[in-house]
Design a protein around this motif. Structure first.
Motif: not given
Length: 520
Positions: A193, A182, A178, A281
């Motif tokens: 998120r 992200d 992540n 994700l």
């Protein structure tokens, strides 16, 4: 024109991102029934189980409060992150923190029926074996338990519940991946998120409508989580992830067999089952390619997971965008657009994340309203929480109502002043149902009369009102004498929480926080 045709509303984005080249994908297939002799390769003879439950807080100001400000993109130029390797995933500290996060989410057991508490009782041994199994390649994900839950719009949604041990590994992989992915996701992607939510998505949509984009291209992806192409996803991961062991582990997770409710075991050739920590994700990584294409075309859009709205200035432009983006989704992403649920329409005609947005041309603002589906859902929940045949005490009923109202307002508090009357009507409806419940508790009409007299009603009025026309409980609950004997203040003293009052208080609290943060 081709699938990359321009829109009437094309604008040059300020920070256009370069599209990442996509390798050719291999074929995918449907789930097929597996043979009865399938044996699961598992880490322990008994696997953990404890999946999470179903997967959704009066000011006069019509603007959205501070917490719905759209967050900025993350800064990707900070200290370099450790590489995405199996060593990082298998690190004992990473596995322990992964378990802590899995335990905090609670959840039900997977196919092995082992609970979080059972895994926690031998946690050190579990993490030690996991560390060794991940590094030497002996770890194999277990099967996934399929659970069906009702969808708000009808039908059922399938959740995949892995074993607790497998959820620990997925969470550990998520913790390594992540931080790399992200910060590079598009700012208009709000689903799953940190620092983003349905509220930030609605705030961004409001901004586009206030900017004159009065038409919405509402795109619905049919069974998105069940249709993700594994080879395309892994090809996209390979662009950043160089550790073949980690890629192989993710492939094994995607290919994990599924145990259906009737006990049938099926293999999985496509999809990322909802229910595991890694699935959100991976879904964002898949749809980030769609975000890149929309950005390349200069379109204004808001996406929350597989819900995507594109905002344009005319219906004709919207129809062109719908046609060309649908081609991109179906030919490039290998996904399917649900034509029956997708449309080009005015925003007030569409449901987006539980809300309906209605531009107010007179004031130049946008009203945030409850969608039709959200209204139907809370009406049904009120009926469920206040049954007229309730056999418990009033306090027990009000306790359940308080719990639900707190969570409901925690989400829908961003509704603007135009929805104030709806909250007041819902309060009145709840009180009437509670009055009908109490009348049924009192049962005999003679006793109802005595209760009304005890609460200040004149005897002649009470007798005449209750016995005239032989009304039922529901009709009696709306009589003036009953409303006077059981006024709003009676239920407030008993502990009933008002939706309207909670909405007003929550908005004021967020407005105050916004003012203190210097956002006004």
């Amino acid at each position: 024109m081709t699938g990359r045709e321009k829109s009437d509303d094309r604008v040059v984005p300020e920070d256009r991102r370069k599209a990442v080249p996509i390798a050719e994908e291999l074929r995918g297939g449907k789930a097929v029934t597996d043979g009865p002799s399938v044996a699961q390769l598992r880490l322990f003879p008994e696997t953990a189980d404890s999946p999470k439950g179903d997967s959704g807080e009066a000011a006069n100001d019509a603007s959205l409060p501070a917490t719905t400000e759209v967050p900025k993109s993350g800064n990707t130029k900070e200290a370099p992150l450790p590489a995405m390797t199996m060593e990082e995933v298998a690190n004992y500290g990473n596995l322990r923190e992964a378990f802590r996060q899995v335990a905090s989410n609670k959840g039900a057991p997977g196919p092995d029926r082992e609970s979080i508490e059972q895994v926690q009782a031998r946690l050190h041994d579990v993490l030690t074996v996991l560390n060794r199994g991940l590094l030497d390649g002996s770890y194999r994900p277990g099967m996934i338990r399929r659970v069906w839950i009702p969808k708000g719009g009808g039908g059922q949604r399938g959740l995949g519940i892995p074993n607790v041990i497998d959820r620990i590994v997925q969470q550990a992989v998520y913790r390594v991946m992540n931080p790399h992915y992200d910060p590079t996701f598009h700012p208009s992607s709000h689903g799953f998120r940190e620092g983003r939510s349905c509220h930030t998505a609605i705030a961004e949509a409001v901004g586009y409508l206030e900017g004159g984009n009065g038409w919405v291209v509402d795109m619905d992806l049919e069974k998105f989580f069940d249709r993700v192409n594994h080879d395309r996803l892994l090809s996209r991961l390979e662009q950043r992830m160089k550790d073949r062991r980690l890629l192989s582990l993710i492939r094994q997770m995607l290919k994990a067999k599924v145990v259906m409710p009737d006990g049938v075991v099926v293999t999985t050739e496509e999809g990322t089952p909802q229910g595991g920590p890694l699935s959100p994700l991976l879904s964002n990584i898949v749809l980030d390619e769609l975000d890149e294409e929309l950005t390349r075309r200069g379109l204004h859009f808001v996406r929350y997971a597989d819900d995507c709205n594109i905002y344009v200035r005319s219906k004709r432009s919207g129809e062109r965008v719908m046609a060309s983006i649908s081609r991109f989704i179906e030919t490039r992403l290998r996904l399917k657009v649900n034509a029956a649920k997708s449309a080009v329409a005015r925003p007030e005609e569409r449901h987006f994340l539980g809300f309906r947005l209605r531009p107010d041309a007179w004031h130049g603002s946008v009203e945030v309203l409850l969608s039709k589906r959200s209204k139907e859902r809370i009406d049904g929940k009120i009926r469920e929480l206040t049954p007229r045949n309730w056999g418990n005490s009033l306090d027990a009923c009000l306790f359940r109502l308080r719990q639900y109202v707190a969570g409901w307002i925690g989400f829908f508090w961003i509704c603007t002043q135009a929805e104030a009357s709806t909250f007041a009507k819902l309060d009145a409806h709840i009180r009437r149902r509670l009055r009908a419940m109490l009348l049924r508790h009192w049962k005999r009409r003679r006793f109802i009369v005595r209760q009304l007299i005890r609460r200040g009603t004149r005897a002649t009025t009470a007798w005449r009102s209750v016995y005239r026309l032989r009304r039922g409980w529901w009709a009696l609950s709306h009589l003036p004498v009953v409303e006077q004997a059981l006024p709003n203040a009676f239920f407030a003293r008993a502990g009933l929480v008002s939706l309207f009052d909670e909405w007003v208080a929550t908005r004021r609290r967020h407005d105050r926080a916004r003012s203190q943060a210097g956002l006004w």
